[in-house]
Design a protein around this motif. Structure first.
Motif, short mmCIF file in Angstrom:
data_model
loop_
_atom_site.label_atom_id
_atom_site.label_comp_id
_atom_site.label_asym_id
_atom_site.label_seq_id
_atom_site.Cartn_x
_atom_site.Cartn_y
_atom_site.Cartn_z
N LYS A 128 0.91 -0.94 -0.19
CA LYS A 128 -0.06 0.04 0.02
C LYS A 128 0.93 1.22 -0.09
N MET A 129 2.23 0.77 0.47
CA MET A 129 3.00 2.19 0.79
C MET A 129 4.48 1.81 0.52
N LEU A 130 5.22 2.64 -0.17
CA LEU A 130 6.59 2.34 -0.30
C LEU A 130 7.43 3.58 0.45
N PHE A 131 8.21 3.03 1.65
CA PHE A 131 8.99 3.98 2.35
C PHE A 131 10.38 3.86 1.93
N ILE A 132 10.59 4.63 0.90
CA ILE A 132 12.06 4.32 0.25
C ILE A 132 13.05 5.15 1.12
N THR A 133 14.31 4.68 1.21
CA THR A 133 15.18 5.76 1.81
C THR A 133 16.22 5.91 0.53
N ASN A 134 16.47 7.20 0.39
CA ASN A 134 17.51 7.58 -0.49
C ASN A 134 18.86 7.73 0.21
N LEU A 135 19.61 6.61 0.11
CA LEU A 135 20.89 6.33 1.10
C LEU A 135 22.04 7.12 0.69
N LEU A 136 22.59 7.80 1.88
CA LEU A 136 24.16 8.47 1.39
C LEU A 136 24.02 9.35 0.15
N GLY A 137 22.94 9.95 -0.22
CA GLY A 137 23.18 11.01 -1.37
C GLY A 137 22.74 10.16 -2.46
N PHE A 138 22.51 9.07 -2.59
CA PHE A 138 22.40 8.30 -3.91
C PHE A 138 21.08 7.94 -3.88
N CYS A 139 20.78 7.40 -5.25
CA CYS A 139 19.36 6.88 -5.28
C CYS A 139 19.54 6.16 -6.80
N ASP A 140 18.45 4.80 -6.89
CA ASP A 140 18.33 4.31 -8.23
C ASP A 140 17.57 4.93 -9.03
N ASP A 141 16.71 4.38 -9.84
CA ASP A 141 15.65 4.96 -11.06
C ASP A 141 14.40 5.52 -10.11
N LEU A 142 14.61 6.45 -9.39
CA LEU A 142 13.30 6.95 -8.68
C LEU A 142 12.15 7.40 -9.62
N ASP A 143 12.52 7.93 -10.86
CA ASP A 143 11.53 8.34 -11.78
C ASP A 143 10.70 6.82 -12.11
N GLU A 144 11.25 5.74 -12.51
CA GLU A 144 10.52 4.63 -12.60
C GLU A 144 9.47 4.13 -11.50
N ILE A 145 10.43 4.32 -10.32
CA ILE A 145 9.48 3.66 -9.25
C ILE A 145 8.46 4.50 -8.86
N ARG A 146 8.65 6.07 -9.09
CA ARG A 146 7.47 6.76 -8.99
C ARG A 146 6.32 6.31 -9.72
N LYS A 147 6.77 5.95 -11.19
CA LYS A 147 5.85 5.48 -12.18
C LYS A 147 5.19 4.36 -11.56
N ILE A 148 5.73 3.41 -11.23
CA ILE A 148 5.21 2.24 -10.89
C ILE A 148 4.21 2.43 -9.62
N GLY A 165 19.76 17.79 -0.78
CA GLY A 165 20.34 18.62 -1.91
C GLY A 165 20.60 17.71 -3.00
N SER A 166 20.74 16.25 -3.16
CA SER A 166 20.93 15.47 -4.16
C SER A 166 19.97 15.68 -5.18
N LYS A 167 20.16 15.83 -6.62
CA LYS A 167 19.09 15.77 -7.74
C LYS A 167 19.46 14.69 -8.41
N TYR A 168 18.13 14.34 -9.04
CA TYR A 168 17.98 13.27 -9.93
C TYR A 168 17.15 13.65 -11.18
N LYS A 169 17.37 13.61 -12.34
CA LYS A 169 16.77 14.06 -13.66
C LYS A 169 15.92 15.43 -13.17
N GLY A 170 16.78 16.25 -12.66
CA GLY A 170 16.35 17.59 -12.83
C GLY A 170 15.79 17.97 -11.54
N GLU A 171 15.40 16.98 -10.69
CA GLU A 171 14.37 17.15 -9.41
C GLU A 171 15.30 16.87 -8.13
N LYS A 172 15.09 17.53 -6.94
CA LYS A 172 15.81 17.37 -5.74
C LYS A 172 15.06 15.87 -5.30
N LEU A 173 15.86 15.24 -4.61
CA LEU A 173 15.68 13.97 -3.83
C LEU A 173 14.60 14.63 -2.76
#
Ligand SMILES: Cc1ncc(COP(=O)(O)O)c(C=O)c1O
Length: 391
Positions: A128-148, A165-173
């Motif tokens: 019902k929910m995904l409580f994802i952690t953006n670990l140590l300034g990194f992320c994986d394919d958060l845009d795909e995760i959001r889509k799912i 402050g980290s940014k992925y595909k133009g958006e702040k984490l």
């Protein structure tokens, strides 16, 4: 010894001086205008409509879960996925508040949950929910995760306590889901000594978070929201309105001291992030190039990498143990965050059936370590770290 953290604040001497004067002259030191001013500044900095300032990142995580339960977005016994590699107080509120916590393995090259790991879990559990952690300034394919998550109506919440402050595909984490948590603990990107926040664009969630943060009452809500609540519950006397408790809450408030510090430190936030980014790009590439000893960590998909520590994942426990020995008395090191949560005693006590086997999180737990990336590292220290890790 090169410490993980060198000081409590950026520009510490000046900040402490300003803090002394503030305390001497302040009329109130409990939650007040400094905290509210910080909330406005931080919301603007993060690019979100609402910021709810709390007394820690852990409290931010707890408040999000309680608030989502209060407004009925999630219910007890719902399945909630979380990153297996995270911090204890990301998972604990799920267990404490009666949700079914489901660990999701991370990728070895990003240390984070990816869409493919999420898809694997969704075959087994109706999250019902995904409580994802953006670990140590990194992320994986958060845009795909959001889509799912959007397609499958899964509420996406980011624990962004380590990636301010980290940014992925133009958006702040921290801006990929319904809400995100932040930590201002000493040694994180920006310090208010202890402190945390939740950011969201949802007015409904923001109002509930304010109720959850302070006793279940409505005092920090907008007048419009207060009127609505008071009418709904037929509270029409000023005498009782201040002492009516509308929903389940805690006392997770920060103080004016934290608010004042936040207002001074946020001025330096971009500078701090740039300094840490510059340190990372001096230290990590030569270290990660040692591919005979270490797994490489991928970060070229990020527009801006903002972290407070540099992870090193060794190819065996032997290599890691030798590295630990080399660092003794020279570089302060630690395990990667809280490691594989499913190996922790609290998890084994409460959720034995969901312990991960043969996971990347376990490799990172047993073969990884990190050293600090603070904005005050000198060139000499940077070179010493590179030399120790590339010997
Ligand atoms: C991913 C993550 N979430 C939450 C927290 C908790 O933050 P705090 O120490 O402000 O309670 C931490 C702390 O380091 C963290 O790493």
């Amino acid at each position: 010894m090169i410490k993980l953290i060198k000081s409590t604040f950026h520009n510490e001497t000046q900040t402490k001086k300003e803090l002394q004067t503030f305390i001497k002259n302040a009329e109130i030191l409990s939650f007040g205008p400094q905290c509210q001013q910080f909330e406005s500044k931080f919301a603007k900095w993060q690019g979100k409509k609402h910021c709810i300032f709390l007394n820690s990142g852990s409290s931010a995580n707890l408040a999000i879960i309680q608030a989502l339960l209060n407004i009925g977005k999630i219910k007890h016994n719902d399945y909630v996925g979380f990153s297996a590699l995270t911090w204890s107080t990301n998972v604990m509120p799920l267990i404490e508040l009666g949700l079914k916590a489901v660990p999701i393995d991370v990728e070895l090259d990003t240390l984070n949950v990816s869409s493919s790991q999420l898809k694997k879990i969704l075959k087994k559990y109706p999250l019902k929910m995904l409580f994802i952690t953006n670990l140590l300034g990194f992320c994986d394919d958060l845009d795909e995760i959001r889509k799912i998550c959007n397609e499958q109506k899964i509420i996406l919440i980011e624990d962004n306590c380590e990636s301010l402050g980290s940014k992925y595909k133009g958006e702040k984490l921290g801006n990929f889901g319904l809400a995100s948590s932040f930590s201002f603990y000493v040694g994180h990107h920006m310090s208010t000594i202890e402190g945390g926040a939740v950011c969201t664009d949802s007015e409904q969630l923001a109002s509930m978070l304010r109720i959850v943060r302070a006793h279940g009452w409505d005092r920090n809500l907008s007048e419009k929201r207060q009127v609505k609540l008071r009418n709904k519950h037929k509270v029409n006397s000023t005498f009782y309105s201040r002492y009516t408790f509308y929903d389940l809450g805690y006392n997770l408030r920060p103080t004016e001291i934290n608010g004042f510090i936040g207002n001074t430190q946020i001025q330096y936030l971009d500078e701090i992030i740039q300094k840490r980014k510059s340190n990372f790009f001096k230290m990590a590439p030569p270290i990660y190039k040692q591919t005979d000893k270490y797994y490489s960590v991928r970060y070229d998909h990020l527009d801006l990498l903002s972290n407070f520590a540099v992870p090193v994942i060794c190819k065996s426990t032997k290599i890691r143990d030798e590295l630990v020995a080399k660092c003794v008395g020279k570089v302060e090191i630690r395990p990667i965050v809280g490691g594989d949560m499913t190996l922790q005693p609290f998890f084994q006590k409460h959720l034995k059936s969901r312990i991960l086997k043969n996971s990347n999180a376990k490799i990172i737990h047993t073969q990884g370590l990190y050293f600090g990336n603070n904005p005050e590292l000198t060139d000499k220290e940077v070179n010493e770290i590179i030399s120790i890790f590339t010997q």
